[in-house]
Design an enzyme around this catalytic site. Sequence first.
Site, PDB file in Angstrom:
ATOM      1  N   HIS A 107      -2.450 -11.831  -5.329  1.00  0.00           N
ATOM      2  CA  HIS A 107      -1.642 -11.124  -4.317  1.00  0.00           C
ATOM      3  C   HIS A 107      -0.472 -10.418  -5.005  1.00  0.00           C
ATOM      4  O   HIS A 107       0.041 -10.890  -6.029  1.00  0.00           O
ATOM      5  CB  HIS A 107      -1.106 -12.118  -3.268  1.00  0.00           C
ATOM      6  N   CYS A 133      -3.381  -5.608  -0.159  1.00  0.00           N
ATOM      7  CA  CYS A 133      -2.121  -5.767  -0.907  1.00  0.00           C
ATOM      8  C   CYS A 133      -2.019  -4.843  -2.113  1.00  0.00           C
ATOM      9  O   CYS A 133      -1.001  -4.170  -2.315  1.00  0.00           O
ATOM     10  CB  CYS A 133      -1.940  -7.229  -1.310  1.00  0.00           C
ATOM     11  N   HIS A 157       5.067  -6.292   1.432  1.00  0.00           N
ATOM     12  CA  HIS A 157       3.662  -6.437   1.019  1.00  0.00           C
ATOM     13  C   HIS A 157       2.737  -6.311   2.223  1.00  0.00           C
ATOM     14  O   HIS A 157       3.166  -6.454   3.383  1.00  0.00           O
ATOM     15  CB  HIS A 157       3.450  -7.788   0.335  1.00  0.00           C
TER      16      HIS A 157
END
Length: 277
Positions: free
Chosen positions: A231, A176, A243
């Site tokens: 994240h 990520c 993402h």
Amino acid sequence: MDKIRNILLIILLFQFLVFLYVKLVYEQNITPKYSTVTPTTFENLIEDSISEIMDGAKELPQSSEYTIWDKEMIAKLNKEIQNFNNQVEPMGNPNIALKIESVPKAVIQEKVNKTTKEAVKHKKIEKKIVEVKVAKKEKKKIVPKIPISKKVAKYAKGKLGQKYVWGATGPNTFDCSGFTRDVFLCTTGIKIPRVSRNQAKIGTYVKYKELKRGDMVFFDTEKKYTGKVNHVGIYLSKGNFIHASSARKKVIITNFKKKPFYKKRFLWGRRVVKSKS
């Protein structure tokens, strides 16, 4: 050249005869009221003309395309003769006047046509130069400025479907934070930190309702909520963000409304580029 000189001598002889005739026949008829006028004598006129030719002030034509004096020389002689005519008229001789014929119309027209052609040629060249300059300016104006946030979104979408690999930073596989780092580096030249918790500290703080295209969005996606960043993704528009998903194992687009989990776990956004939307 000999023919030209002969023509000139004939003209001068003709002038001499006319002036002599005027002097002998009409000089005695001059009334007292004009006695103060000092007429130009024929001898002085001829002497001045010959002197100017001998000294080079008046040049004979050198080019074979002319058979008489050029227009400028003729104009000067006409002016001198006009001055003489002005003095003769008060003496009672209005019908006697001298004049040298002008350049034939054909010669003048030829020179006019030649000059016109050259002028048209120069105008065409100038027009082409102007057109080239205008074209260059128009080309410069055509290039639009693309907002950086739009470049960010476009580049990120180009990575859709790329595999998720933990610790990877591209160009074909990402985690990520490696994904967000690659996007901003390749579109803006900005080197953001490598991991999401450090990325969450740069730029300007942004609330959920204030998110705009190109903003980074941070989440706590652990099973046990702690409020710590683990994240990150990039906001697009209309509640969508892109993402690298560890759950889906690839780069995807997710909508906050369709996936309320991400809205619940949303922490904050960070803006490193300006956006209008």
